[in-house]
Design a protein around this motif. Structure first.
Motif, PDB file in Angstrom:
ATOM      1  N   ASN A 162     -30.851  21.829   6.271  1.00 35.98           N
ATOM      2  CA  ASN A 162     -29.722  21.747   7.526  1.00 35.98           C
ATOM      3  C   ASN A 162     -28.273  21.722   6.989  1.00 35.98           C
ATOM      4  OD1 ASN A 162     -28.140  21.367   9.696  1.00 35.98           O
ATOM      5  ND2 ASN A 162     -29.715  19.651  10.321  1.00 35.98           N
ATOM      6  N   LEU A 217     -25.914  18.687   7.411  1.00 38.72           N
ATOM      7  CA  LEU A 217     -25.946  17.583   6.926  1.00 38.72           C
ATOM      8  C   LEU A 217     -25.642  17.685   5.454  1.00 38.72           C
ATOM      9  CD1 LEU A 217     -29.388  16.651   8.588  1.00 38.72           C
ATOM     10  CD2 LEU A 217     -27.379  16.101   9.233  1.00 38.72           C
ATOM     11  N   THR A 252     -32.651  22.848  15.250  1.00 42.63           N
ATOM     12  CA  THR A 252     -32.605  21.152  15.307  1.00 42.63           C
ATOM     13  C   THR A 252     -33.724  20.658  16.406  1.00 42.63           C
ATOM     14  OG1 THR A 252     -31.020  20.770  17.302  1.00 42.63           O
ATOM     15  CG2 THR A 252     -30.111  20.883  15.177  1.00 42.63           C
ATOM     16  N   ASP A 288     -43.112  14.805   9.220  1.00 43.06           N
ATOM     17  CA  ASP A 288     -42.090  15.319   8.662  1.00 43.06           C
ATOM     18  C   ASP A 288     -42.277  16.800   8.580  1.00 43.06           C
ATOM     19  OD1 ASP A 288     -40.274  13.161   7.986  1.00 43.06           O
ATOM     20  OD2 ASP A 288     -41.757  12.828   6.162  1.00 43.06           O
ATOM     21  N   PRO A 341     -37.499  19.175  11.475  1.00 44.47           N
ATOM     22  CA  PRO A 341     -36.004  18.828  11.492  1.00 44.47           C
ATOM     23  C   PRO A 341     -35.774  17.467  10.959  1.00 44.47           C
ATOM     24  CG  PRO A 341     -36.105  19.855  13.396  1.00 44.47           C
ATOM     25  CD  PRO A 341     -37.235  19.715  13.060  1.00 44.47           C
ATOM     26  N   ASP A 342     -36.753  16.554  11.178  1.00 44.05           N
ATOM     27  CA  ASP A 342     -36.860  15.266  10.247  1.00 44.05           C
ATOM     28  C   ASP A 342     -37.169  15.430   8.855  1.00 44.05           C
ATOM     29  OD1 ASP A 342     -36.492  14.051  12.856  1.00 44.05           O
ATOM     30  OD2 ASP A 342     -38.800  13.742  13.295  1.00 44.05           O
ATOM     31  N   LYS A 397     -34.084  16.591   7.351  1.00 43.06           N
ATOM     32  CA  LYS A 397     -33.088  15.593   7.020  1.00 43.06           C
ATOM     33  C   LYS A 397     -33.099  15.018   5.860  1.00 43.06           C
ATOM     34  CE  LYS A 397     -30.987  11.514   9.137  1.00 43.06           C
ATOM     35  NZ  LYS A 397     -30.984  10.322  10.480  1.00 43.06           N
ATOM     36  N   LYS A 398     -34.338  14.559   5.530  1.00 45.83           N
ATOM     37  CA  LYS A 398     -34.884  14.028   4.086  1.00 45.83           C
ATOM     38  C   LYS A 398     -34.366  14.967   2.841  1.00 45.83           C
ATOM     39  CE  LYS A 398     -38.505  11.049   5.631  1.00 45.83           C
ATOM     40  NZ  LYS A 398     -39.918  10.625   5.369  1.00 45.83           N
ATOM     41  N   THR A 458     -32.552  17.582   2.750  1.00 44.02           N
ATOM     42  CA  THR A 458     -31.105  17.959   2.852  1.00 44.02           C
ATOM     43  C   THR A 458     -30.438  16.680   1.966  1.00 44.02           C
ATOM     44  OG1 THR A 458     -31.060  19.321   4.778  1.00 44.02           O
ATOM     45  CG2 THR A 458     -29.066  18.627   4.173  1.00 44.02           C
TER      46      THR A 458
END
Length: 326
Positions: free
Chosen positions: A78, A81, A192, A299, A308-309, A312-313, A315
């Motif tokens: 993403n 981020l 997202t 995830d 998306p969760d 986040k990790k 990225t």
């Protein structure tokens, strides 16, 4: 002197020809009108390629990081981020030959590009490249101004609906009639709200997920492997010549997918990555394919795509790798 009436009659249409001409016009003109309407409707759908292209046009001078790859990278990184100004031009079923054409076709517009993130997933090197008339080439031409056809282009090459009528017909129905598309694209084109996958339907229950059937390619192809490996080296040479840092990623996979992989395919892929790491001093590898500690069922969208969760990790891990390059 020739008779003018006779001369004109030579070039005039017979009644049969006129009727046929009228018939053709009556048949084709409505089709052209219908197609034009479909094309306009498709162009007004907020698809990610359009957002990618708009972001590229507006922010090209600021971009320092470009991500390329297939749907695994599309779902996993993403740019919002990212610690550095980034764009993610990965898309579903995109292979290295499309990645390379996109990079070559945009690099001159991105003067501050420092790092390219590319995906070399589990069986990336044993899947055939797409042909030069691949339907997405029209997308790249229309939205990125990238000619991946490797030939002079025609006006029709930019027609999006015509490129893949079946695919875009479904998109039209989803967007305008069924309203089933729940995508929420940020300014970078990253979805997202991309949670509606197999794992959510199974309520992230690991027992049910363990019983869930999924598709995985285990077929080996040494000829394709040799061709794709040579092509990957060609990409590496180009990026080295352009003084670009390269991060090669293997995206996280869920444990049931990991267990079904063909070990021969994995071994050959990993051997190539080892050679690349030794040969090119501008390359770093982010190998998270087997990371089952940081990435849990919640995830994942499905067995081989992050939600998306998870993105986040992932990225955040990319950010750490980017930091290590400086």
């Amino acid at each position: 002197m020739p008779d003018q009436k006779k001369t004109l009659s030579i070039f005039s249409f017979s009644d049969v020809q006129l009727r046929f001409l009228k018939y053709c016009m009556g048949f084709f003109i409505p089709l052209i009108i219908v197609y034009a309407i479909l094309e306009i409707l498709v162009l007004n759908i907020p698809i990610n390629y359009k957002v990618f292209g708009n972001y590229l046009n507006k922010h090209a001078p600021e971009i320092e990081v470009m991500a390329l790859g297939s749907s695994q990278m599309k779902c996993g990184f993403n740019p919002a981020l990212s610690d550095e100004s980034a764009i993610n031009l990965a898309s579903t079923s995109q292979h290295h030959n499309e990645d390379f054409q996109i990079l070559k076709g945009t690099i001159n517009r991105i003067p501050n590009l420092k790092t390219v993130i590319i995906e070399v997933s589990y069986n990336h090197l044993e899947l055939p490249h797409h042909p030069k008339d691949y339907w997405k080439n029209s997308v790249y031409l229309k939205y990125y101004e990238v000619n991946a056809f490797e030939r002079p282009t025609w006006a029709k090459d930019k027609l999006i609906y015509l490129a893949n009528a079946r695919f875009y017909s479904h998109k039209l129905m989803d967007h305008y009639f069924y309203k089933t598309d729940k995508s929420q694209l940020n300014e970078y084109g990253f979805d997202t709200n991309n949670y509606e996958g197999a794992f959510k339907k199974l309520n992230y229950d690991e027992t049910k997920i363990a019983e869930h059937k999924f598709k995985i390619i285990t077929r080996e192809d040494l000829t394709i492997f040799k061709n794709n490996t040579a092509y990957l080296y060609k990409m590496m040479d180009f990026m080295k010549e352009k003084n670009l840092n390269v991060i090669i990623c293997t995206a996280p996979l869920y444990k049931t997918y990991l267990n079904k992989r063909n070990p021969n395919i994995v071994r050959r892929r990993d051997s190539v990555l080892s050679v690349i790491l030794k040969k090119y001093d501008n390359v770093a590898i982010l190998d998270k394919e087997t990371d089952t500690l940081q990435f849990t069922a919640k995830d994942f969208l499905n067995e081989n795509h992050l939600n998306p969760d998870g993105a986040k990790k992932f990225t955040a891990l990319v950010n750490r790798k980017l930091d290590s390059l400086h």
